[in-house]
Design a protein around this motif. Structure first.
Motif, PDB file in Angstrom:
ATOM      1  N   MET A   1       6.414  12.810  -1.205  1.00  0.00           N
ATOM      2  CA  MET A   1       5.543  11.971  -0.430  1.00  0.00           C
ATOM      3  C   MET A   1       5.389  10.655  -1.175  1.00  0.00           C
ATOM      4  N   ASP A   2       5.329   9.555  -0.444  1.00  0.00           N
ATOM      5  CA  ASP A   2       5.154   8.233  -1.018  1.00  0.00           C
ATOM      6  C   ASP A   2       3.753   7.723  -0.725  1.00  0.00           C
ATOM      7  N   CYS A   3       3.192   6.976  -1.678  1.00  0.00           N
ATOM      8  CA  CYS A   3       1.888   6.344  -1.473  1.00  0.00           C
ATOM      9  C   CYS A   3       2.037   5.273  -0.406  1.00  0.00           C
ATOM     10  N   THR A   4       1.070   5.227   0.508  1.00  0.00           N
ATOM     11  CA  THR A   4       1.138   4.257   1.597  1.00  0.00           C
ATOM     12  C   THR A   4       0.797   2.841   1.158  1.00  0.00           C
ATOM     13  N   LYS A   5       0.175   2.699  -0.019  1.00  0.00           N
ATOM     14  CA  LYS A   5      -0.216   1.372  -0.486  1.00  0.00           C
ATOM     15  C   LYS A   5       0.787   0.779  -1.468  1.00  0.00           C
ATOM     16  N   CYS A   6       1.191   1.578  -2.498  1.00  0.00           N
ATOM     17  CA  CYS A   6       2.077   1.010  -3.528  1.00  0.00           C
ATOM     18  C   CYS A   6       3.502   1.567  -3.460  1.00  0.00           C
ATOM     19  N   GLY A   7       3.727   2.623  -2.667  1.00  0.00           N
ATOM     20  CA  GLY A   7       5.056   3.180  -2.514  1.00  0.00           C
ATOM     21  C   GLY A   7       5.478   4.126  -3.616  1.00  0.00           C
ATOM     22  N   PHE A  17      -5.171  11.594  -4.345  1.00  0.00           N
ATOM     23  CA  PHE A  17      -5.163  10.192  -4.735  1.00  0.00           C
ATOM     24  C   PHE A  17      -3.829   9.862  -5.384  1.00  0.00           C
ATOM     25  N   CYS A  18      -3.369   8.653  -5.198  1.00  0.00           N
ATOM     26  CA  CYS A  18      -2.138   8.193  -5.833  1.00  0.00           C
ATOM     27  C   CYS A  18      -2.379   8.058  -7.331  1.00  0.00           C
ATOM     28  N   PRO A  19      -1.523   8.691  -8.173  1.00  0.00           N
ATOM     29  CA  PRO A  19      -1.726   8.585  -9.614  1.00  0.00           C
ATOM     30  C   PRO A  19      -1.482   7.177 -10.168  1.00  0.00           C
ATOM     31  N   LYS A  20      -0.776   6.330  -9.419  1.00  0.00           N
ATOM     32  CA  LYS A  20      -0.478   4.987  -9.915  1.00  0.00           C
ATOM     33  C   LYS A  20      -1.553   3.974  -9.525  1.00  0.00           C
ATOM     34  N   CYS A  21      -1.942   3.936  -8.243  1.00  0.00           N
ATOM     35  CA  CYS A  21      -2.894   2.909  -7.806  1.00  0.00           C
ATOM     36  C   CYS A  21      -4.262   3.463  -7.443  1.00  0.00           C
ATOM     37  N   ASN A  30      -2.284   4.999   8.879  1.00  0.00           N
ATOM     38  CA  ASN A  30      -1.421   3.875   9.192  1.00  0.00           C
ATOM     39  C   ASN A  30      -1.236   3.055   7.916  1.00  0.00           C
ATOM     40  N   PRO A  31      -0.005   2.830   7.461  1.00  0.00           N
ATOM     41  CA  PRO A  31       0.212   2.092   6.222  1.00  0.00           C
ATOM     42  C   PRO A  31      -0.329   0.667   6.246  1.00  0.00           C
ATOM     43  N   ASN A  32      -0.500   0.073   7.430  1.00  0.00           N
ATOM     44  CA  ASN A  32      -0.984  -1.298   7.519  1.00  0.00           C
ATOM     45  C   ASN A  32      -2.508  -1.386   7.501  1.00  0.00           C
ATOM     46  N   THR A  33      -3.177  -0.252   7.490  1.00  0.00           N
ATOM     47  CA  THR A  33      -4.632  -0.226   7.499  1.00  0.00           C
ATOM     48  C   THR A  33      -5.152  -0.398   6.079  1.00  0.00           C
TER      49      THR A  33
END
Length: 138
Positions: A1-7, A17-21, A30-33
């Motif tokens: 799975m990829d993070c919708t904010k930082c990829g 939660f994304c471990p990077k961001c 929605n990735p644009n939200t």
């Protein structure tokens, strides 16, 4: 799975939660939200209301520890048994230090240093578990 904010490529499927961001993975359909910035820190990490501040933990532990109440930091973290135990031991050691005209400080000072480092470690552990599972560890 990829993070919708930082990829960032996230390996664990049970992570919320994304471990990077630090972006919450459940809130982005929605990735644009964009999520409102009310719970963000200057670095952009998303923080839940249950998040415990390491600074608050240390201030409570150090400042109140000067008066023998070093366990307050553990109580702030929700470790009631450990916090009350540290409070009792700290007050007893402070009384011993007073009645022995400072000789008891030989025991009180290392105990206080241990309490400070343990409170910091427990705060980090609390936040790490909260970040991974979304639930408080204790």
């Amino acid at each position: 799975m990829d993070c919708t904010k930082c990829g960032f490529d996230i390996k664990e499927e049970d992570t919320q939660f994304c471990p990077k961001c630090g972006t919450s993975l459940n809130d982005f359909a929605n990735p644009n939200t964009e999520k409102p910035a009310s719970n963000t820190t200057p670095s952009g990490f998303q923080r839940t209301p249950e998040w415990k501040s390491e600074g608050t933990t240390l201030v409570l532990t150090i400042v109140l520890g000067l008066f023998g109440f070093g366990g307050i930091g553990h109580l702030y973290l929700g470790q009631l048994g450990k916090g009350i135990g540290i409070l009792i031991v700290g007050i007893i050691l402070l009384i011993v230090a007073i009645f022995t005209y400072g000789i008891g400080l030989v025991i009180l000072i290392p105990f206080a240093i241990w309490v400070i480092f343990d409170a910091r470690k427990q705060c980090r552990k609390y936040n790490d578990v909260l970040e991974k599972t979304g639930k408080a560890p204790w």
